[in-house]
Design an enzyme around this catalytic site. Structure first.
Site, PDB file in Angstrom:
ATOM      1  N   ASP A  81      13.687   2.650   4.850  1.00 56.61           N
ATOM      2  CA  ASP A  81      12.309   2.250   4.559  1.00 56.61           C
ATOM      3  C   ASP A  81      11.773   1.366   5.694  1.00 56.61           C
ATOM      4  O   ASP A  81      12.410   0.377   6.059  1.00 56.61           O
ATOM      5  CB  ASP A  81      12.298   1.474   3.232  1.00 56.61           C
ATOM      6  CG  ASP A  81      10.899   1.196   2.746  1.00 56.61           C
ATOM      7  OD1 ASP A  81      10.015   2.054   2.949  1.00 56.61           O
ATOM      8  OD2 ASP A  81      10.668   0.120   2.149  1.00 56.61           O
ATOM      9  N   HIS A  82      10.620   1.729   6.231  1.00 57.36           N
ATOM     10  CA  HIS A  82      10.009   0.970   7.329  1.00 57.36           C
ATOM     11  C   HIS A  82      10.967   0.742   8.491  1.00 57.36           C
ATOM     12  O   HIS A  82      11.078  -0.400   8.989  1.00 57.36           O
ATOM     13  CB  HIS A  82       9.458  -0.378   6.838  1.00 57.36           C
ATOM     14  CG  HIS A  82       8.266  -0.231   5.943  1.00 57.36           C
ATOM     15  ND1 HIS A  82       7.020   0.101   6.397  1.00 57.36           N
ATOM     16  CD2 HIS A  82       8.157  -0.335   4.594  1.00 57.36           C
ATOM     17  CE1 HIS A  82       6.174   0.179   5.371  1.00 57.36           C
ATOM     18  NE2 HIS A  82       6.839  -0.073   4.268  1.00 57.36           N
ATOM     19  N   HIS A 177       1.256  -4.720   0.889  1.00 57.48           N
ATOM     20  CA  HIS A 177       2.589  -4.971   0.354  1.00 57.48           C
ATOM     21  C   HIS A 177       2.620  -6.261  -0.474  1.00 57.48           C
ATOM     22  O   HIS A 177       1.833  -7.171  -0.225  1.00 57.48           O
ATOM     23  CB  HIS A 177       3.604  -5.107   1.501  1.00 57.48           C
ATOM     24  CG  HIS A 177       3.998  -3.799   2.098  1.00 57.48           C
ATOM     25  ND1 HIS A 177       3.590  -3.394   3.339  1.00 57.48           N
ATOM     26  CD2 HIS A 177       4.770  -2.787   1.619  1.00 57.48           C
ATOM     27  CE1 HIS A 177       4.099  -2.201   3.605  1.00 57.48           C
ATOM     28  NE2 HIS A 177       4.814  -1.811   2.576  1.00 57.48           N
ATOM     29  N   HIS A 205       2.335   3.042  -0.374  1.00 59.98           N
ATOM     30  CA  HIS A 205       3.192   1.848  -0.270  1.00 59.98           C
ATOM     31  C   HIS A 205       2.528   0.685  -1.000  1.00 59.98           C
ATOM     32  O   HIS A 205       1.338   0.706  -1.285  1.00 59.98           O
ATOM     33  CB  HIS A 205       3.395   1.473   1.203  1.00 59.98           C
ATOM     34  CG  HIS A 205       4.415   2.327   1.882  1.00 59.98           C
ATOM     35  ND1 HIS A 205       5.620   1.838   2.309  1.00 59.98           N
ATOM     36  CD2 HIS A 205       4.409   3.648   2.182  1.00 59.98           C
ATOM     37  CE1 HIS A 205       6.316   2.820   2.857  1.00 59.98           C
ATOM     38  NE2 HIS A 205       5.598   3.927   2.805  1.00 59.98           N
ATOM     39  N   ALA A 207       2.991  -0.498  -4.028  1.00 57.26           N
ATOM     40  CA  ALA A 207       2.458  -0.086  -5.342  1.00 57.26           C
ATOM     41  C   ALA A 207       2.888  -0.998  -6.490  1.00 57.26           C
ATOM     42  O   ALA A 207       2.546  -0.729  -7.642  1.00 57.26           O
ATOM     43  CB  ALA A 207       2.861   1.352  -5.630  1.00 57.26           C
ATOM     44  N   SER A 208       3.626  -2.064  -6.204  1.00 50.60           N
ATOM     45  CA  SER A 208       4.014  -2.996  -7.268  1.00 50.60           C
ATOM     46  C   SER A 208       2.788  -3.504  -8.003  1.00 50.60           C
ATOM     47  O   SER A 208       1.821  -3.947  -7.377  1.00 50.60           O
ATOM     48  CB  SER A 208       4.766  -4.203  -6.679  1.00 50.60           C
ATOM     49  OG  SER A 208       6.102  -3.868  -6.449  1.00 50.60           O
ATOM     50  N   ASN A 227       6.108   3.828  -3.371  1.00 51.28           N
ATOM     51  CA  ASN A 227       7.107   2.803  -3.037  1.00 51.28           C
ATOM     52  C   ASN A 227       6.920   1.544  -3.870  1.00 51.28           C
ATOM     53  O   ASN A 227       5.818   0.966  -3.903  1.00 51.28           O
ATOM     54  CB  ASN A 227       6.977   2.416  -1.557  1.00 51.28           C
ATOM     55  CG  ASN A 227       7.570   3.458  -0.644  1.00 51.28           C
ATOM     56  OD1 ASN A 227       7.564   4.656  -0.948  1.00 51.28           O
ATOM     57  ND2 ASN A 227       8.089   3.022   0.492  1.00 51.28           N
ATOM     58  N   THR A 230       8.643  -5.193  -4.749  1.00 58.78           N
ATOM     59  CA  THR A 230       8.477  -6.550  -5.288  1.00 58.78           C
ATOM     60  C   THR A 230       8.644  -6.628  -6.807  1.00 58.78           C
ATOM     61  O   THR A 230       9.306  -7.527  -7.324  1.00 58.78           O
ATOM     62  CB  THR A 230       7.087  -7.095  -4.898  1.00 58.78           C
ATOM     63  OG1 THR A 230       6.931  -6.922  -3.494  1.00 58.78           O
ATOM     64  CG2 THR A 230       6.955  -8.559  -5.239  1.00 58.78           C
TER      65      THR A 230
END
Ligand code: G3H
Ligand code: ZN
Length: 281
Positions: A81-82, A177, A205, A207-208, A227, A230
């Site tokens: 990831d990243h 993020h 990304h 998406a918490s 993704n 958190t």
């Protein structure tokens, strides 16, 4: 079973759901993700960031994920990831990663293309597809330093995908993020315009905490991978704190176990929200 990133995303795109990509950095978290997916018969992506790899060790994480993937009859992708360093991407491929997200989005457009192209070429030798990022899904410190959004340009996205050969594209449509609450500002028109020009699966990304309605709308507009990091950490840590307060245990299993359980609960919720349950074939 361990499968490639492109295979799970292709199927998700055809059938109109999104595959959850969940970040892990230790044994309990890998178990939480894969056992949740197995319980709901869902394909799943196990995300390991560069920091997670630095924390747990590349070979160690890979062995744990691959061992569990073998044990459970659901498609599992072992994903970087990243990734920001080509060398690390190469090491991931050597130890059996089946997906790479390579993020060169902080450089200039031409550099992003050139660096992503390099990794795509490398990954192809291993039969592995690469996700690139265009626009910037910022982290809190970046957003604090410069609160302007660097959104994905639909026309550029078309060119980026054609030139790099990525199998998936992470888009910046106002998402950030780390538990942002800016969901009402997501630029769905932009997402629709990107979808019209780009045929590869799109990735959301940061998406918490996004409400189900936002997620569903994004999936309708072409998002096939989502993704989450958190929110999982928060659930895990809250549960550990609670367990420690209760009985002051000295055995790590007495607080890590509840942490794992809490994280598994969130992963299950997300899988159902993304519509990927019962989609393991
Ligand atoms: O790549 C990881 C994600 O985009 C997770 O973002 O921590 O906001 O859920 P998040
Ligand atoms: Zn991300």
């Amino acid at each position: 079973m361990l499968v490639t990133l492109q295979s799970v995303l292709r199927r998700a795109q055809k059938r109109g759901y999104a595959v959850g990509a969940f970040n892990v950095s230790d044994l309990e978290q890998v178990q939480a993700v894969i056992q949740a997916a197995a319980a709901l018969r869902a394909p799943v992506i196990v995300n390991t960031s560069e920091k997670a790899i630095a924390y747990a060790g590349l070979e160690e994480l890979a062995v744990v994920v691959k061992t569990m993937a073998k044990k459970y009859p659901v498609p599992v992708v072992l994903d970087l990831d990243h990734g920001r360093h080509r060398r690390l991407a190469e090491r991931c491929l050597r130890v059996g990663y089946t997906g790479l997200m390579f993020d060169a989005s902080r450089g200039r457009y031409g550099q992003n293309i050139a660096r992503t192209q390099q990794v795509v070429r490398l990954a192809r030798r291993y039969g592995v597809g690469v996700e690139g990022e265009l626009g910037q899904v910022k982290y809190p410190d970046e957003f604090q330093r410069s609160p302007d959004l660097v959104l994905t340009n639909p026309q550029q996205a078309q060119d980026f995908v054609r030139q790099t050969g990525v199998v998936a594209l992470a888009v910046a449509i106002g998402n950030l993020h780390v538990l942002s609450s800016r969901f009402e500002h997501l630029d769905f028109r932009r997402l629709g315009a990107i979808r019209q020009r780009v045929t590869v699966p799109l990735v959301l990304h940061g998406a918490s905490g996004m409400p189900a309605a936002v997620i569903r709308r994004a999936i309708r507009l072409g998002i096939c991978k989502i993704n989450i990091d958190t929110e999982l950490r928060v659930a895990f840590s809250r549960s550990v704190r609670h367990a420690l307060r209760q009985d002051h245990p000295y055995d790590p299993r007495d607080y890590l176990g509840p942490g794992r359980q809490a994280m598994m609960g969130v992963v299950k919720q997300k899988i159902v929200m993304f519509g990927s349950h019962r989609q393991a074939k």
